[in-house]
Design a protein around this motif. Sequence first.
Motif, PDB file in Angstrom:
ATOM      1  N   PHE A 139      44.863 -46.180  12.096  1.00  0.00           N
ATOM      2  CA  PHE A 139      44.957 -46.144  10.634  1.00  0.00           C
ATOM      3  C   PHE A 139      43.612 -46.485  10.011  1.00  0.00           C
ATOM      4  O   PHE A 139      43.225 -45.916   8.993  1.00  0.00           O
ATOM      5  CB  PHE A 139      46.038 -47.116  10.148  1.00  0.00           C
ATOM      6  CG  PHE A 139      46.496 -46.836   8.749  1.00  0.00           C
ATOM      7  CD1 PHE A 139      47.043 -45.605   8.418  1.00  0.00           C
ATOM      8  CD2 PHE A 139      46.387 -47.795   7.761  1.00  0.00           C
ATOM      9  CE1 PHE A 139      47.461 -45.329   7.125  1.00  0.00           C
ATOM     10  CE2 PHE A 139      46.809 -47.529   6.472  1.00  0.00           C
ATOM     11  CZ  PHE A 139      47.351 -46.297   6.150  1.00  0.00           C
ATOM     12  N   ASN A 140      42.886 -47.424  10.638  1.00  0.00           N
ATOM     13  CA  ASN A 140      41.536 -47.726  10.181  1.00  0.00           C
ATOM     14  C   ASN A 140      40.632 -46.494  10.293  1.00  0.00           C
ATOM     15  O   ASN A 140      39.803 -46.236   9.417  1.00  0.00           O
ATOM     16  CB  ASN A 140      40.935 -48.873  10.995  1.00  0.00           C
ATOM     17  CG  ASN A 140      41.527 -50.222  10.635  1.00  0.00           C
ATOM     18  OD1 ASN A 140      42.213 -50.371   9.626  1.00  0.00           O
ATOM     19  ND2 ASN A 140      41.278 -51.220  11.466  1.00  0.00           N
ATOM     20  N   HIS A 141      40.799 -45.740  11.383  1.00  0.00           N
ATOM     21  CA  HIS A 141      40.004 -44.518  11.548  1.00  0.00           C
ATOM     22  C   HIS A 141      40.343 -43.502  10.466  1.00  0.00           C
ATOM     23  O   HIS A 141      39.444 -42.834   9.929  1.00  0.00           O
ATOM     24  CB  HIS A 141      40.237 -43.912  12.935  1.00  0.00           C
ATOM     25  CG  HIS A 141      39.343 -42.753  13.234  1.00  0.00           C
ATOM     26  ND1 HIS A 141      39.608 -41.475  12.789  1.00  0.00           N
ATOM     27  CD2 HIS A 141      38.155 -42.672  13.912  1.00  0.00           C
ATOM     28  CE1 HIS A 141      38.646 -40.662  13.180  1.00  0.00           C
ATOM     29  NE2 HIS A 141      37.758 -41.352  13.860  1.00  0.00           N
ATOM     30  N   SER A 142      41.615 -43.377  10.133  1.00  0.00           N
ATOM     31  CA  SER A 142      42.004 -42.411   9.102  1.00  0.00           C
ATOM     32  C   SER A 142      41.489 -42.812   7.719  1.00  0.00           C
ATOM     33  O   SER A 142      41.445 -41.974   6.811  1.00  0.00           O
ATOM     34  CB  SER A 142      43.532 -42.253   9.065  1.00  0.00           C
ATOM     35  OG  SER A 142      44.167 -43.454   8.684  1.00  0.00           O
ATOM     36  N   SER A 143      41.070 -44.073   7.564  1.00  0.00           N
ATOM     37  CA  SER A 143      40.494 -44.485   6.278  1.00  0.00           C
ATOM     38  C   SER A 143      39.135 -43.824   6.038  1.00  0.00           C
ATOM     39  O   SER A 143      38.663 -43.777   4.904  1.00  0.00           O
ATOM     40  CB  SER A 143      40.354 -46.011   6.209  1.00  0.00           C
ATOM     41  OG  SER A 143      39.436 -46.499   7.170  1.00  0.00           O
ATOM     42  N   LEU A 144      38.506 -43.289   7.087  1.00  0.00           N
ATOM     43  CA  LEU A 144      37.294 -42.488   6.909  1.00  0.00           C
ATOM     44  C   LEU A 144      37.607 -41.222   6.115  1.00  0.00           C
ATOM     45  O   LEU A 144      36.815 -40.793   5.266  1.00  0.00           O
ATOM     46  CB  LEU A 144      36.691 -42.127   8.268  1.00  0.00           C
ATOM     47  CG  LEU A 144      36.172 -43.293   9.121  1.00  0.00           C
ATOM     48  CD1 LEU A 144      35.803 -42.795  10.520  1.00  0.00           C
ATOM     49  CD2 LEU A 144      34.980 -43.962   8.464  1.00  0.00           C
ATOM     50  N   VAL A 145      38.773 -40.647   6.387  1.00  0.00           N
ATOM     51  CA  VAL A 145      39.231 -39.481   5.615  1.00  0.00           C
ATOM     52  C   VAL A 145      39.497 -39.887   4.170  1.00  0.00           C
ATOM     53  O   VAL A 145      39.136 -39.167   3.229  1.00  0.00           O
ATOM     54  CB  VAL A 145      40.509 -38.882   6.244  1.00  0.00           C
ATOM     55  CG1 VAL A 145      41.067 -37.754   5.368  1.00  0.00           C
ATOM     56  CG2 VAL A 145      40.232 -38.372   7.647  1.00  0.00           C
ATOM     57  N   MET A 146      40.123 -41.049   3.990  1.00  0.00           N
ATOM     58  CA  MET A 146      40.382 -41.548   2.637  1.00  0.00           C
ATOM     59  C   MET A 146      39.082 -41.744   1.869  1.00  0.00           C
ATOM     60  O   MET A 146      38.984 -41.415   0.683  1.00  0.00           O
ATOM     61  CB  MET A 146      41.147 -42.872   2.695  1.00  0.00           C
ATOM     62  CG  MET A 146      42.476 -42.818   3.406  1.00  0.00           C
ATOM     63  SD  MET A 146      43.203 -44.469   3.554  1.00  0.00           S
ATOM     64  CE  MET A 146      44.331 -44.242   4.918  1.00  0.00           C
ATOM     65  N   PHE A 147      38.071 -42.304   2.545  1.00  0.00           N
ATOM     66  CA  PHE A 147      36.775 -42.558   1.922  1.00  0.00           C
ATOM     67  C   PHE A 147      36.155 -41.263   1.401  1.00  0.00           C
ATOM     68  O   PHE A 147      35.727 -41.177   0.231  1.00  0.00           O
ATOM     69  CB  PHE A 147      35.851 -43.232   2.927  1.00  0.00           C
ATOM     70  CG  PHE A 147      34.446 -43.454   2.439  1.00  0.00           C
ATOM     71  CD1 PHE A 147      34.180 -44.401   1.456  1.00  0.00           C
ATOM     72  CD2 PHE A 147      33.390 -42.727   2.963  1.00  0.00           C
ATOM     73  CE1 PHE A 147      32.881 -44.609   1.005  1.00  0.00           C
ATOM     74  CE2 PHE A 147      32.100 -42.927   2.521  1.00  0.00           C
ATOM     75  CZ  PHE A 147      31.839 -43.872   1.538  1.00  0.00           C
TER      76      PHE A 147
END
Length: 218
Positions: A139-147
């Motif tokens: 989920f932390n990795h997917s926050s790169l997409v959110m960013f």
Amino acid sequence: MNPIIRTIESLDWMTLALVLSMLVMTLGKYLFQTKFLNFLILPFNNKYIMLSNKKGRLLNWFHIFMTIFQFINLSLFIFLINKAWNGTSNQDTFEVFLITIALVIVFQTVKIFLQLFKAFAFNTQELVWDVIYNKTTYFNHSSLVMFLSNIILIYILNNSKTVIYIAIGLILLINAIGLIKLVKNHQKVIVSYLFYFILYLCALEIAPLVVIGSYLKG
């Protein structure tokens, strides 16, 4: 000629939130370069998970930095989704963001405690620690997409529902890859505790998505 009142929304606090999250990520990259590189390729290579020490890995500084990065960008992404669908007044935008980030932190903290409580009840502590770490890491990795999505939604394509749908699709894909790898790596243990795993998926993974989907649909 009659004067036209134009309301211009200030982006200062959004810019500050993005810069703060980027500083946190940069600090993590500077202090833990090897971990950061392995983290970037996480969906394609599980080396980051495999090399992490089991003891205290949830509390290692790189994981903490990326979790803070996730809190900020997830909260901003939720805020922008709400803005795209429902709109927000200029007086309460920053307050709404603060409330959102507080709810995100509380929700994820309570979720972890519920998982630990179930682990104690079913005597599956080792499995649950692995589940928590894997889930939070992906989920932390997917926050790169959110960013990246937040940057596009704020500065390039305001309130673009297409960008939101694509971002959500990528977020779900990244986390689905993590879940598949988790099941594959722990399939023998999961089969032994199949009831617990199904209960975990229904109560703590699927149910929140249903609630969020119902809210957006409404």
